[in-house]
Design an enzyme around this catalytic site. Structure first.
Site, PDB file in Angstrom:
ATOM      1  N   ASN A 152       0.834  -1.211   0.000  1.00  0.00           N
ATOM      2  CA  ASN A 152       0.000   0.000   0.000  1.00  0.00           C
ATOM      3  C   ASN A 152       0.870   1.263   0.000  1.00  0.00           C
ATOM      4  O   ASN A 152       0.358   2.365   0.142  1.00  0.00           O
ATOM      5  CB  ASN A 152      -0.954   0.013   1.204  1.00  0.00           C
ATOM      6  CG  ASN A 152      -0.219   0.213   2.515  1.00  0.00           C
ATOM      7  OD1 ASN A 152       1.006   0.136   2.573  1.00  0.00           O
ATOM      8  ND2 ASN A 152      -0.959   0.468   3.579  1.00  0.00           N
ATOM      9  N   LYS A 175      -3.864  -3.245  13.106  1.00  0.00           N
ATOM     10  CA  LYS A 175      -4.751  -3.817  12.075  1.00  0.00           C
ATOM     11  C   LYS A 175      -3.940  -4.531  11.004  1.00  0.00           C
ATOM     12  O   LYS A 175      -4.321  -5.605  10.528  1.00  0.00           O
ATOM     13  CB  LYS A 175      -5.565  -2.705  11.401  1.00  0.00           C
ATOM     14  CG  LYS A 175      -6.725  -2.188  12.205  1.00  0.00           C
ATOM     15  CD  LYS A 175      -7.480  -1.187  11.341  1.00  0.00           C
ATOM     16  CE  LYS A 175      -8.608  -0.524  12.076  1.00  0.00           C
ATOM     17  NZ  LYS A 175      -9.225   0.555  11.291  1.00  0.00           N
ATOM     18  N   ARG A 207      -7.435 -21.231   1.558  1.00  0.00           N
ATOM     19  CA  ARG A 207      -8.219 -21.513   0.346  1.00  0.00           C
ATOM     20  C   ARG A 207      -7.339 -22.059  -0.778  1.00  0.00           C
ATOM     21  O   ARG A 207      -7.721 -22.998  -1.466  1.00  0.00           O
ATOM     22  CB  ARG A 207      -8.935 -20.232  -0.128  1.00  0.00           C
ATOM     23  CG  ARG A 207      -9.801 -20.446  -1.368  1.00  0.00           C
ATOM     24  CD  ARG A 207     -10.475 -19.160  -1.832  1.00  0.00           C
ATOM     25  NE  ARG A 207      -9.545 -18.115  -2.207  1.00  0.00           N
ATOM     26  CZ  ARG A 207      -8.868 -18.080  -3.356  1.00  0.00           C
ATOM     27  NH1 ARG A 207      -8.995 -19.029  -4.244  1.00  0.00           N
ATOM     28  NH2 ARG A 207      -8.033 -17.085  -3.610  1.00  0.00           N
ATOM     29  N   TYR A 259       3.071  -2.614  17.666  1.00  0.00           N
ATOM     30  CA  TYR A 259       3.925  -3.463  16.824  1.00  0.00           C
ATOM     31  C   TYR A 259       4.176  -4.808  17.508  1.00  0.00           C
ATOM     32  O   TYR A 259       3.927  -5.871  16.925  1.00  0.00           O
ATOM     33  CB  TYR A 259       5.237  -2.723  16.569  1.00  0.00           C
ATOM     34  CG  TYR A 259       6.193  -3.418  15.633  1.00  0.00           C
ATOM     35  CD1 TYR A 259       5.942  -3.475  14.265  1.00  0.00           C
ATOM     36  CD2 TYR A 259       7.357  -4.015  16.113  1.00  0.00           C
ATOM     37  CE1 TYR A 259       6.828  -4.101  13.392  1.00  0.00           C
ATOM     38  CE2 TYR A 259       8.250  -4.636  15.251  1.00  0.00           C
ATOM     39  CZ  TYR A 259       7.994  -4.680  13.899  1.00  0.00           C
ATOM     40  OH  TYR A 259       8.868  -5.302  13.038  1.00  0.00           O
TER      41      TYR A 259
HETATM   42  P1  NAD Z   1       9.481  -1.538   5.470  1.00  0.00           P
HETATM   43  O1  NAD Z   1       8.695  -0.517   6.226  1.00  0.00           O
HETATM   44  O2  NAD Z   1      10.533  -1.076   4.539  1.00  0.00           O
HETATM   45  O3  NAD Z   1       8.520  -2.507   4.667  1.00  0.00           O
HETATM   46  C1  NAD Z   1       7.193  -2.768   5.028  1.00  0.00           C
HETATM   47  C2  NAD Z   1       6.351  -2.725   3.757  1.00  0.00           C
HETATM   48  O4  NAD Z   1       4.987  -3.036   4.085  1.00  0.00           O
HETATM   49  C3  NAD Z   1       6.328  -1.334   3.115  1.00  0.00           C
HETATM   50  O5  NAD Z   1       6.557  -1.454   1.739  1.00  0.00           O
HETATM   51  C4  NAD Z   1       4.924  -0.819   3.417  1.00  0.00           C
HETATM   52  O6  NAD Z   1       4.464   0.120   2.476  1.00  0.00           O
HETATM   53  C5  NAD Z   1       4.138  -2.110   3.428  1.00  0.00           C
HETATM   54  N1  NAD Z   1       2.896  -2.032   4.198  1.00  0.00           N
HETATM   55  C6  NAD Z   1       2.704  -1.516   5.435  1.00  0.00           C
HETATM   56  N2  NAD Z   1       1.421  -1.641   5.804  1.00  0.00           N
HETATM   57  C7  NAD Z   1       0.778  -2.272   4.770  1.00  0.00           C
HETATM   58  C8  NAD Z   1      -0.561  -2.668   4.545  1.00  0.00           C
HETATM   59  N3  NAD Z   1      -1.505  -2.459   5.464  1.00  0.00           N
HETATM   60  N4  NAD Z   1      -0.872  -3.264   3.374  1.00  0.00           N
HETATM   61  C9  NAD Z   1       0.077  -3.466   2.424  1.00  0.00           C
HETATM   62  N5  NAD Z   1       1.369  -3.100   2.582  1.00  0.00           N
HETATM   63  C10 NAD Z   1       1.712  -2.511   3.756  1.00  0.00           C
HETATM   64  O7  NAD Z   1      10.106  -2.519   6.571  1.00  0.00           O
HETATM   65  P2  NAD Z   1      11.088  -3.760   6.415  1.00  0.00           P
HETATM   66  O8  NAD Z   1      12.265  -3.494   7.257  1.00  0.00           O
HETATM   67  O9  NAD Z   1      11.273  -4.124   5.005  1.00  0.00           O
HETATM   68  O10 NAD Z   1      10.228  -4.889   7.160  1.00  0.00           O
HETATM   69  C11 NAD Z   1       9.538  -5.892   6.449  1.00  0.00           C
HETATM   70  C12 NAD Z   1       8.932  -6.876   7.440  1.00  0.00           C
HETATM   71  O11 NAD Z   1       9.966  -7.489   8.205  1.00  0.00           O
HETATM   72  C13 NAD Z   1       7.961  -6.232   8.425  1.00  0.00           C
HETATM   73  O12 NAD Z   1       6.871  -7.090   8.623  1.00  0.00           O
HETATM   74  C14 NAD Z   1       8.773  -6.114   9.690  1.00  0.00           C
HETATM   75  O13 NAD Z   1       7.975  -6.175  10.840  1.00  0.00           O
HETATM   76  C15 NAD Z   1       9.695  -7.325   9.582  1.00  0.00           C
HETATM   77  N6  NAD Z   1      10.936  -7.117  10.333  1.00  0.00           N
HETATM   78  C16 NAD Z   1      11.930  -6.298   9.852  1.00  0.00           C
HETATM   79  C17 NAD Z   1      13.069  -6.103  10.614  1.00  0.00           C
HETATM   80  C18 NAD Z   1      14.222  -5.242  10.136  1.00  0.00           C
HETATM   81  O14 NAD Z   1      15.203  -5.107  10.856  1.00  0.00           O
HETATM   82  N7  NAD Z   1      14.190  -4.679   8.939  1.00  0.00           N
HETATM   83  C19 NAD Z   1      13.201  -6.713  11.870  1.00  0.00           C
HETATM   84  C20 NAD Z   1      12.158  -7.504  12.332  1.00  0.00           C
HETATM   85  C21 NAD Z   1      11.029  -7.724  11.547  1.00  0.00           C
HETATM   86  N1  UDP Z   2      -9.697 -14.224   2.586  1.00  0.00           N
HETATM   87  C1  UDP Z   2      -9.022 -13.557   1.614  1.00  0.00           C
HETATM   88  N2  UDP Z   2      -8.678 -14.241   0.465  1.00  0.00           N
HETATM   89  C2  UDP Z   2      -9.018 -15.533   0.260  1.00  0.00           C
HETATM   90  C3  UDP Z   2      -9.721 -16.212   1.280  1.00  0.00           C
HETATM   91  C4  UDP Z   2     -10.048 -15.528   2.441  1.00  0.00           C
HETATM   92  O1  UDP Z   2      -8.678 -12.382   1.744  1.00  0.00           O
HETATM   93  O2  UDP Z   2      -8.674 -16.060  -0.793  1.00  0.00           O
HETATM   94  C5  UDP Z   2     -10.025 -13.517   3.822  1.00  0.00           C
HETATM   95  C6  UDP Z   2     -11.517 -13.411   4.039  1.00  0.00           C
HETATM   96  O3  UDP Z   2     -11.847 -12.033   3.996  1.00  0.00           O
HETATM   97  C7  UDP Z   2     -11.741 -13.956   5.402  1.00  0.00           C
HETATM   98  C8  UDP Z   2     -10.359 -14.153   5.984  1.00  0.00           C
HETATM   99  O4  UDP Z   2      -9.491 -14.247   4.887  1.00  0.00           O
HETATM  100  O5  UDP Z   2     -12.431 -13.052   6.213  1.00  0.00           O
HETATM  101  C9  UDP Z   2     -10.245 -15.404   6.815  1.00  0.00           C
HETATM  102  O6  UDP Z   2     -10.627 -16.514   6.024  1.00  0.00           O
HETATM  103  P1  UDP Z   2     -11.188 -17.834   6.697  1.00  0.00           P
HETATM  104  O7  UDP Z   2     -11.523 -18.789   5.592  1.00  0.00           O
HETATM  105  O8  UDP Z   2     -10.284 -18.310   7.752  1.00  0.00           O
HETATM  106  O9  UDP Z   2     -12.463 -17.324   7.482  1.00  0.00           O
HETATM  107  P2  UDP Z   2     -13.952 -17.032   7.066  1.00  0.00           P
HETATM  108  O10 UDP Z   2     -14.017 -16.789   5.594  1.00  0.00           O
HETATM  109  O11 UDP Z   2     -14.669 -18.254   7.467  1.00  0.00           O
HETATM  110  O12 UDP Z   2     -14.273 -15.815   7.864  1.00  0.00           O
END
Ligand code: NAD
Ligand code: UDP
Ligand code: UDP
Length: 329
Positions: free
Chosen positions: A39, A96, A111, A150
């Site tokens: 995103n 979230k 799935r 986090y």
């Molecule tokens: P980063 O912030 O560069 O990358 C995270 C990516 O996730 C970004 O491209 C961001 O735009 C995307 N993103 C965030 N929220 C999103 C959402 N809701 N939907 C779709 N995309 C979303 O960080 P990174 O260092 O590359 O970390 C990558 C993963 O590795 C993360 O999950 C982080 O928790 C984990 N991690 C990293 C480190 C580290 O030292 N770099 C350490 C521990 C864990």
């Molecule tokens: N889901 C998705 N892509 C898929 C299948 C599921 O994003 O191909 C999402 C869907 O929104 C669902 C969640 O994954 O709410 C969890 O799926 P699960 O089958 O465990 O639960 P249910 O559909 O029964 O809520």
């Protein structure tokens, strides 16, 4: 059982981020078809621009807190801001992303019968009372402090991974990543290595939070990606969690002095107030990764830092560097 005689279709969430972009690159080099979902909260097109012309690479702007219906064989779930500055900017969205994002991707894995790997973190150990940290340690986490969105989000995601595994037989992999650094770290994300290198290259004082005696262990990105791919492709059901990181531990003050030396900077060092709930020490016990993945880091700190410094030097190799850092996207 998946048929891997065809190129595997691999979904990388967070694929435009620091680690995600390196992972996409590696998977393409290994012959996979890669669907990068992001995103662009902290990731950027610049990180993956060089991959856009590859016919096996596809980019989708999407937020993982919404359902995603695609057909894939493997999923690497990296979507989540990782630096304290970024994940504390919108903490509700951070939780979230970890929790609802995990549910959606586990639903997708269920799935499609795809194997799914979760990028968990050393933060699940919180401010550890056991040192170094083995996977069996349950952690010492403040559930309502500024880091909780986090730490607890990632802990809940682990819970979901193991419950989908037990309840729905989803093929899961969980790695706990310790501090990783390298090219394409965001210059403004506030993490210690990018901060110190940028400050040193700009001739500004390096900002140490607290007295600098807190320790961290830094892993170069290539080593980390190698561990991630090994974990995903190891058969015989190793779910993890498995620690991945470099056990070479140092204080933040030592790191600052090292970066000043390697950059040849004349920057000084200043002490700022300590960060809230800042873990005092962190070093992975990587015995499990050594035994089960045949993996250990290969790149030493000097080599890794020199490559990272070179990356930032090139990024800043034009006039008005300060504005470039401030506006970097
Ligand atoms: P980063 O912030 O560069 O990358 C995270 C990516 O996730 C970004 O491209 C961001 O735009 C995307 N993103 C965030 N929220 C999103 C959402 N809701 N939907 C779709 N995309 C979303 O960080 P990174 O260092 O590359 O970390 C990558 C993963 O590795 C993360 O999950 C982080 O928790 C984990 N991690 C990293 C480190 C580290 O030292 N770099 C350490 C521990 C864990
Ligand atoms: N889901 C998705 N892509 C898929 C299948 C599921 O994003 O191909 C999402 C869907 O929104 C669902 C969640 O994954 O709410 C969890 O799926 P699960 O089958 O465990 O639960 P249910 O559909 O029964 O809520
Ligand atoms: N840190 C620091 N100065 C900075 C940025 C970070 O002293 O400019 C410290 C921070 O307080 C922590 C360590 O460096 O003790 C690592 O911080 P980072 O944000 O990179 O990662 P994490 O705390 O998640 O391990």
């Amino acid at each position: 059982m998946k048929d891997y005689s065809l190129a595997p279709r691999v979904l990388v969430t967070g694929g435009a981020g620091f680690l995600g972009s390196h992972l996409c690159e590696r998977l393409l080099a290994d012959g996979a078809e890669v669907l990068c979902v992001d995103n662009f909260f902290t990731g950027t097109r610049a990180n993956i621009r060089h991959l856009l012309g590859n016919p096996r690479f596809e980019l989708l702007r999407h937020d993982v807190t919404f359902p995603l219906y695609v057909e894939v064989d493997q999923i690497y779930n990296l979507a989540c801001p990782a630096s304290p500055n970024h994940y504390q900017f919108d903490p509700v969205q951070t939780t979230k992303t970890s929790v609802i994002g995990a549910i959606n991707l586990l639903g997708l894995a269920k799935r499609t019968k795809a194997r799914i790997l979760q990028a968990s973190t050393s933060e699940v150990y919180g401010d550890p009372t056991m040192h170094p940290q083995p996977e069996s340690y349950w952690g010492n986490v403040n559930p309502h402090g500024p880091r909780a969105c986090y730490d607890e989000g990632k802990r809940c995601a682990e819970t979901l991974f193991f419950d989908y595994h037990r309840q729905h037989k989803v093929d899961i992999r969980v790695i706990r990543i310790f501090n990783t650094y390298g090219a394409r770290m965001h210059p403004n994300d506030g993490r210690v290595i990018s901060n110190f290198i940028v400050q040193a290259l700009l001739g500004r004082d390096l900002t140490i939070y607290g007295d600098g005696s807190q320790t961290r262990s830094f892993c170069f990105v290539d080593d980390l990606i190698d561990a991630m791919v090994r974990m995903m492709n190891r058969n015989h059901g190793l779910t993890g969690p498995v620690n991945v990181g470099n056990p070479a531990e140092m204080t933040v003050l030592e790191l600052a002095r090292t970066i000043v030396r390697y950059t040849g900077s004349r920057s000084g060092i200043v002490h700022c107030p300590a960060a809230h709930d800042d873990p005092k020490q962190r070093r992975p016990d990587i015995s499990l990764a050594r035994e089960k993945l045949g993996w250990e880091p290969k790149v030493d700190l000097e080599t890794g830092l020199q490559r990272t410094i070179e990356y930032f030097r090139q990024m800043f190799d034009f006039p008005n560097v300060s504005a470039a850092v401030a506006n970097w996207r």
